[in-house]
Motif scaffolding. Structure first.
Motif, mmCIF file in Angstrom:
data_model
loop_
_atom_site.group_PDB
_atom_site.id
_atom_site.type_symbol
_atom_site.label_atom_id
_atom_site.label_comp_id
_atom_site.label_asym_id
_atom_site.label_seq_id
_atom_site.Cartn_x
_atom_site.Cartn_y
_atom_site.Cartn_z
ATOM 1 N N GLU A 29 0.804 -1.218 0.000
ATOM 2 C CA GLU A 29 0.000 0.000 0.000
ATOM 3 C C GLU A 29 0.840 1.273 0.000
ATOM 4 O O GLU A 29 0.285 2.371 0.028
ATOM 5 N N CYS A 118 -15.050 2.785 -1.525
ATOM 6 C CA CYS A 118 -13.876 2.265 -2.226
ATOM 7 C C CYS A 118 -12.667 3.168 -2.047
ATOM 8 O O CYS A 118 -11.560 2.813 -2.458
ATOM 9 N N LYS A 453 -3.752 0.138 -4.785
ATOM 10 C CA LYS A 453 -4.741 -0.651 -5.507
ATOM 11 C C LYS A 453 -5.336 0.181 -6.629
ATOM 12 O O LYS A 453 -5.844 1.286 -6.395
ATOM 13 N N VAL A 455 -8.070 1.423 -8.708
ATOM 14 C CA VAL A 455 -9.514 1.494 -8.471
ATOM 15 C C VAL A 455 -10.255 1.905 -9.737
ATOM 16 O O VAL A 455 -11.318 1.366 -10.049
ATOM 17 N N ALA A 463 -12.054 -2.088 -8.891
ATOM 18 C CA ALA A 463 -11.799 -2.509 -7.511
ATOM 19 C C ALA A 463 -13.085 -3.037 -6.893
ATOM 20 O O ALA A 463 -14.112 -3.175 -7.562
ATOM 21 N N THR A 464 -13.026 -3.328 -5.614
ATOM 22 C CA THR A 464 -14.222 -3.678 -4.860
ATOM 23 C C THR A 464 -14.668 -2.460 -4.067
ATOM 24 O O THR A 464 -13.860 -1.596 -3.711
ATOM 25 N N HIS A 467 -12.896 -1.373 -0.568
ATOM 26 C CA HIS A 467 -11.449 -1.188 -0.452
ATOM 27 C C HIS A 467 -11.086 -0.053 0.502
ATOM 28 O O HIS A 467 -10.055 -0.095 1.176
ATOM 29 N N LYS A 469 -10.917 2.579 3.683
ATOM 30 C CA LYS A 469 -10.928 2.357 5.126
ATOM 31 C C LYS A 469 -11.024 3.687 5.866
ATOM 32 O O LYS A 469 -10.678 4.749 5.332
#
Length: 489
Positions: A29, A118, A453, A455, A463-464, A467, A469
């Protein structure tokens, strides 16, 4: 040497102070290296593109219930729209109801974002209940990762007294946190409404004089000076307000100013045309004159204003009577033109009208480039600073806003030469209208990465939705040094 997980190659890496062609290496990350001829297990060719830190929108409202309506944008839809616009972190707002502890309101709001967003997210805490208990709860909220507190100086049901605002700033200042103010003088607004209780929508701004905003800004920053409290003025709209912030900064006050996208793209001419199209602009403080708009752009260029956000809070069209209720709330009358064959209607045949607000979470970064950098109003470095690096510093996002080793790999690959025409059909928010419908924008987001990631890849979401946070922020973490970056270029 083993290859890195991902390398973005041959891009023009632009920050608030540097500009060079090179590679960005990512493991997991995190950004781990900048250089040339780096190798990765996966590689992205960014030749001819700008590589910039992910944008941060510090002023959004995802799904929020109001007494007579609710914002339709959710964390799921809003975060996807944000990612398509190059925004990798957003800060939503918590509006705790009376009697609900601030910590409980934070946990409830956080649960709405987790598993749905996301992109990364955090919150400002709005405080409108005047009590010692509320002030005592601030320390607990800071321990839970919230370092910014918003106070309304106006709006019935939300505005607080000068005395309580001063107490709040003293409390927040002692903790080293950030105060945010919605600055208007409610007494002046009440008197203007009393003088002319009902106006045509074309005269909406008459009830919200710029002097009432500027006076409130000056008062708030005087309190900030006494409290030694970092203070951000949300959604500045007028020349006098920018002047008040400039004077406070000159005195050494820890003062900061925000401007939101719609105030940079539109002015009060919106109220002179189609009254239905003007309804999304019933904002307070209001969109003002072309001269005020020029002052906002100049404030961004000079540093008197510090960040660009959106105040994103979208709704879908609503039946006519609900839109007219909003106008009634503002003491406005609307001469609604007769419907025609293109008039939107719901399944029952009811005429539909737009409501609040302009939004802009997907259009902010590209439009500030198109209207700011491409026209020479601001520099490329300043664009990165006001959309990413400065929000990161201001909001204690210590791993965001820079392309440097050790920072989160929140990265946007941006094509400064491509163009895009906006339409509600190619935007991604949960709405059925856009105030930028038909606008041509120079500069297009090509790829968006959130913590390494991918996106968004072109016009595809890859992406999902879970993702993102919650970012727990801390006061007093080491601040980023510009000299640290300059040594790498």
């Amino acid at each position: 040497m083993l290859p890195f997980d991902l390398v973005i190659k041959n891009g023009r890496i632009v920050s608030e102070t540097s500009d060079f062609v090179g590679d960005v290496a990512i493991n997991g990350e995190t950004i781990v290296a900048l250089g040339h001829n780096l190798s990765g297990t996966s590689e992205i060719n960014a030749s001819g593109k700008l590589v910039i830190p992910g944008a941060i929108d510090g002023h959004v409202h995802m799904r929020t219930e109001r007494p007579k309506f609710a914002y339709d944008e959710t964390f799921a839809t809003g975060s996807v729209a944000a990612a398509f616009g190059g925004t990798t972190t957003m800060i939503d707002q918590i509006q705790a109801d009376p009697g609900i502890r601030l910590g409980d309101a934070l946990r409830d709001r956080r649960s709405l974002g987790e598993g749905e967003s996301c992109i990364d997210f955090s919150f400002h805490m709005n405080i409108r209940e005047e009590s010692q208990q509320r002030l005592d709860e601030i320390a607990d909220v800071i321990d839970q990762g919230i370092t910014s507190f918003k106070w309304f100086m106006a709006i019935p049901g939300w505005g607080i007294s000068d005395e309580f605002l001063m107490k709040g700033m003293l409390t927040v200042g002692d903790a080293g946190a950030l105060s945010i103010v919605h600055a208007e003088n409610q007494g002046v607004l009440n008197a203007m409404r009393w003088r002319t209780p009902r106006r045509d929508i074309s005269r909406f701004t008459d009830n919200y004089p710029a002097s009432a905003e500027a006076a409130a800004i000056a008062l708030a920053l005087s309190m900030a000076e006494v409290a030694n409290c970092r203070t951000l003025v949300f959604h500045n709209t007028c020349t006098q307000g920018v002047d008040a912030i400039r004077r406070a900064k000159a005195r050494g006050v820890k003062a900061f100013g925000e401007v939101c996208l719609a105030w940079l793209t539109h002015n009060d001419e919106v109220f002179a045309g189609d009254p239905i199209a003007a309804i999304p602009f019933l904002l307070t403080p209001p969109i003002r004159t072309a001269s005020d708009q020029r002052a906002l752009w100049e404030g961004l260029r000079s540093g008197d204003l510090d960040i660009v956000s959106t105040d994103h809070a979208l709704m879908r069209r609503v039946p006519e009577e609900r839109a007219l209720e909003l106008a009634e709330y503002f003491g406005l009358s609307i001469n609604v033109p007769p419907p025609n064959e293109n008039t939107p209607r719901d399944a029952e045949g009811n005429r539909l009208m737009p409501l609040l607000t302009p939004g802009g979470i997907e259009t902010r970064l590209p439009l500030v480039f198109s209207l700011g950098v491409a026209t020479g109003r601001i520099s490329l470095h300043r664009w990165v600073q006001i959309c990413s690096s400065q929000p990161a510093r201001l909001f204690d996002l210590d791993r965001k806003g820079q392309i440097l080793p050790g920072f989160d790999a929140d990265i946007v690959i941006f094509d400064p030469h491509a163009e895009r025409t906006y339409s509600v059909n190619n935007l991604h928010s949960n709405t059925d209208y856009s105030v930028w419908e038909g606008w041509n924008c120079r500069g297009v987001v090509g790829k968006t990465l959130v913590r390494g990631k991918l996106v968004v890849d072109g016009n595809r979401f890859v992406a999902t939705r879970d993702h993102g946070k919650f970012i727990s922020r801390k006061i007093g973490r080491p601040s980023y040094s510009i000299s640290q970056e300059a040594s790498l270029s």
